[in-house]
Design a protein around this motif. Sequence first.
Motif, PDB file in Angstrom:
ATOM      1  N   PHE A   1      39.464 -10.272  13.630  1.00  0.00           N
ATOM      2  CA  PHE A   1      39.766 -11.337  14.596  1.00  0.00           C
ATOM      3  C   PHE A   1      38.976 -12.612  14.284  1.00  0.00           C
ATOM      4  O   PHE A   1      39.520 -13.707  14.275  1.00  0.00           O
ATOM      5  CB  PHE A   1      39.447 -10.819  16.009  1.00  0.00           C
ATOM      6  N   LYS A   2      37.669 -12.439  13.984  1.00  0.00           N
ATOM      7  CA  LYS A   2      36.814 -13.612  13.758  1.00  0.00           C
ATOM      8  C   LYS A   2      37.272 -14.453  12.564  1.00  0.00           C
ATOM      9  O   LYS A   2      36.889 -15.618  12.433  1.00  0.00           O
ATOM     10  CB  LYS A   2      35.347 -13.197  13.587  1.00  0.00           C
ATOM     11  N   ASN A   3      38.112 -13.887  11.716  1.00  0.00           N
ATOM     12  CA  ASN A   3      38.587 -14.636  10.540  1.00  0.00           C
ATOM     13  C   ASN A   3      40.050 -15.065  10.658  1.00  0.00           C
ATOM     14  O   ASN A   3      40.684 -15.394   9.665  1.00  0.00           O
ATOM     15  CB  ASN A   3      38.428 -13.777   9.276  1.00  0.00           C
ATOM     16  N   SER A   4      40.549 -15.099  11.899  1.00  0.00           N
ATOM     17  CA  SER A   4      41.983 -15.343  12.045  1.00  0.00           C
ATOM     18  C   SER A   4      42.327 -16.678  12.708  1.00  0.00           C
ATOM     19  O   SER A   4      43.489 -17.023  12.840  1.00  0.00           O
ATOM     20  CB  SER A   4      42.603 -14.217  12.872  1.00  0.00           C
TER      21      SER A   4
ATOM     22  N   SER B   1      50.193 -12.726  12.119  1.00  0.00           N
ATOM     23  CA  SER B   1      50.846 -11.923  11.068  1.00  0.00           C
ATOM     24  C   SER B   1      50.369 -12.370   9.687  1.00  0.00           C
ATOM     25  O   SER B   1      50.245 -11.552   8.772  1.00  0.00           O
ATOM     26  CB  SER B   1      52.374 -11.917  11.196  1.00  0.00           C
ATOM     27  N   LYS B   2      50.054 -13.670   9.559  1.00  0.00           N
ATOM     28  CA  LYS B   2      49.500 -14.146   8.281  1.00  0.00           C
ATOM     29  C   LYS B   2      48.161 -13.457   7.968  1.00  0.00           C
ATOM     30  O   LYS B   2      47.874 -13.113   6.830  1.00  0.00           O
ATOM     31  CB  LYS B   2      49.309 -15.664   8.372  1.00  0.00           C
ATOM     32  N   TYR B   3      47.341 -13.279   9.023  1.00  0.00           N
ATOM     33  CA  TYR B   3      46.004 -12.698   8.813  1.00  0.00           C
ATOM     34  C   TYR B   3      45.916 -11.267   9.353  1.00  0.00           C
ATOM     35  O   TYR B   3      44.849 -10.827   9.774  1.00  0.00           O
ATOM     36  CB  TYR B   3      44.956 -13.577   9.511  1.00  0.00           C
TER      37      TYR B   3
ATOM     38  N   LYS C   1      36.280 -25.438  13.145  1.00  0.00           N
ATOM     39  CA  LYS C   1      35.348 -24.361  12.783  1.00  0.00           C
ATOM     40  C   LYS C   1      34.329 -24.045  13.894  1.00  0.00           C
ATOM     41  O   LYS C   1      34.106 -22.893  14.245  1.00  0.00           O
ATOM     42  CB  LYS C   1      34.598 -24.796  11.522  1.00  0.00           C
ATOM     43  N   GLY C   2      33.734 -25.104  14.454  1.00  0.00           N
ATOM     44  CA  GLY C   2      32.655 -24.922  15.431  1.00  0.00           C
ATOM     45  C   GLY C   2      33.107 -24.187  16.679  1.00  0.00           C
ATOM     46  O   GLY C   2      32.325 -23.487  17.330  1.00  0.00           O
ATOM     47  N   LEU C   3      34.367 -24.361  17.029  1.00  0.00           N
ATOM     48  CA  LEU C   3      34.854 -23.760  18.274  1.00  0.00           C
ATOM     49  C   LEU C   3      35.157 -22.270  18.146  1.00  0.00           C
ATOM     50  O   LEU C   3      35.159 -21.550  19.150  1.00  0.00           O
ATOM     51  CB  LEU C   3      36.148 -24.470  18.697  1.00  0.00           C
TER      52      LEU C   3
ATOM     53  N   ILE D   1      37.875  -9.852  23.250  1.00  0.00           N
ATOM     54  CA  ILE D   1      38.317  -9.177  22.020  1.00  0.00           C
ATOM     55  C   ILE D   1      37.116  -9.050  21.062  1.00  0.00           C
ATOM     56  O   ILE D   1      36.478 -10.069  20.748  1.00  0.00           O
ATOM     57  CB  ILE D   1      39.439  -9.987  21.321  1.00  0.00           C
ATOM     58  N   PRO D   2      36.803  -7.847  20.605  1.00  0.00           N
ATOM     59  CA  PRO D   2      35.676  -7.716  19.666  1.00  0.00           C
ATOM     60  C   PRO D   2      35.934  -8.526  18.397  1.00  0.00           C
ATOM     61  O   PRO D   2      37.070  -8.529  17.901  1.00  0.00           O
ATOM     62  CB  PRO D   2      35.648  -6.214  19.349  1.00  0.00           C
ATOM     63  N   GLU D   3      34.904  -9.175  17.920  1.00  0.00           N
ATOM     64  CA  GLU D   3      35.109 -10.079  16.789  1.00  0.00           C
ATOM     65  C   GLU D   3      35.546  -9.370  15.518  1.00  0.00           C
ATOM     66  O   GLU D   3      36.220  -9.936  14.659  1.00  0.00           O
ATOM     67  CB  GLU D   3      33.845 -10.920  16.531  1.00  0.00           C
ATOM     68  N   ASP D   4      35.173  -8.064  15.413  1.00  0.00           N
ATOM     69  CA  ASP D   4      35.530  -7.359  14.185  1.00  0.00           C
ATOM     70  C   ASP D   4      36.809  -6.531  14.329  1.00  0.00           C
ATOM     71  O   ASP D   4      37.160  -5.746  13.452  1.00  0.00           O
ATOM     72  CB  ASP D   4      34.357  -6.469  13.730  1.00  0.00           C
TER      73      ASP D   4
END
Length: 407
Positions: free
Chosen positions: A290-293, A283-285, A300-302, A312-315
């Motif tokens: 998805f890739k930025n959540s 809900s915050k993001y 970060k690396g994971l 789930i599609p990254e976008d």
Amino acid sequence: MYDLIVAGGGAAGMMAAGFAAQRGKKVLLLEKNEQLGKKLLITGKGRCNLTNDCEIEEIIKNFPGNGKFLYSSLYSFSNWQLREFFSEWGVETKVERGGRVFPTSDSARDVVEALKKFIKNNGVEIRLKEAVEQLIVTEGEIKGAKTKKNSYSGNNLLLAVGGAAYPTTGSAGDGYRLARQTGHNIIKTGPSLVPLEVAEGWITKLQGLKLKNVTATLTIAGEEVVEEFGEMLFTHFGVSGPIILTLSRQVANNLNQELKLKINLKPALSIEQLDERLQRDFSKYSRKQFKNSLGDLLPKGLIPIIINLSSIPEDKFVNQITREERRELLKLLTELELTITGTRGFRRAIVTAGGVDTEEIDPSTLESKLVEGLYFAGELVDVDAYTGGFNLQAAFSMGYVVGNQVT
Ligand SMILES: Cc1cc2nc3c(=O)[nH]c(=O)nc-3n(C[C@H](O)[C@H](O)[C@H](O)COP(=O)(O)OP(=O)(O)OC[C@H]3O[C@@H](n4cnc5c(N)ncnc54)[C@H](O)[C@@H]3O)c2cc1C
């Protein structure tokens, strides 16, 4: 004619040689390498985790399988006595996380130098670059040993030539051959405390990533056999780090079966709690992709790895992620699966599991039950521990027992 010939100038051998010589015995130490204590120098990443600051019962529990054999040795020369010994020889020690004891100087070299001083001051005769090639036994009694250059006579002989792990340090399994020659049984040896190789190609992208406070569960043919909590490390070939090394003993014994590791990245949270956490982050993001959540939840690396492994599609916008997709993500976070294909072998193992059968050694004297005057100490014997300073304590204690035993 020597009172004691010691084969192997490592942890156990130097301890035994020094204590026997201190009691006035004529002692010869034969070492294969051009220097003493080569393996000791690389222990604890060059800092030498020489023992552990815990109760003796606890030390014994850290030897899977055969710890009880060490009762007598550990009570004869405890972790406290070992620290006192090193203090007397100029090496002060400190205790770190998990009771691990290191020299205050953080230098394994100081440990080796102290042992060298101990044996030299007590008059041990040292011969470097002389590997014991054959033991001389007549009518069930040890009579001496042969190297390429010489033949030596002695009333007692200690085999302290180490196991087969990290052979570049000199301990390349010679002891098993020598013990067999004298009729001893060798319990099947295998690498232990060894990094693991895995099949998943994406692992290479994580090289160098350390995960703290995770659990790794080993399954053999679908059965969960052991779970460890703590720190692990991704490498170019697979996984390493404390919890992986601890699991590795079971892996080496079962390489012909299907072996999987399941990593729980968030073991402190129940599935429900993790789901709530995920929903809070989502809900915050909610207006992000998805890739930025996942930045608050994962290193970060994971993140790209988890995203790729999920369907789930990254976008996809976070507010469009379905409950089913979230469930799939939860599974990935709590059961990240790796397929084990092998270990890094003896070449990269910290210790050897298996070795000279303890049934054939008197636990209070460490003398062979088959050959009078023949003693065994250290990693060559069928005892091996988890990380934490236990393996060295065992080698030192066993060496002490033999040094104080021989007549
Ligand atoms: C990378 C690494 C890190 C480690 N870190 C730790 C740690 O921090 N704490 C811990 O408790 N344990 C640690 N260990 C394990 C520990 O070093 C060993 O269990 C311990 O050294 C065993 O002592 P040992 O005296 O039996 O054998 P070794 O120390 O291996 O000594 C055996 C000696 O015998 C010599 N030798 C071999 N064959 C012959 C022969 N035929 N004739 C004459 N000499 C021979 C070898 O050259 C060697 O010097 C580590 C091991 C490795 C590989």
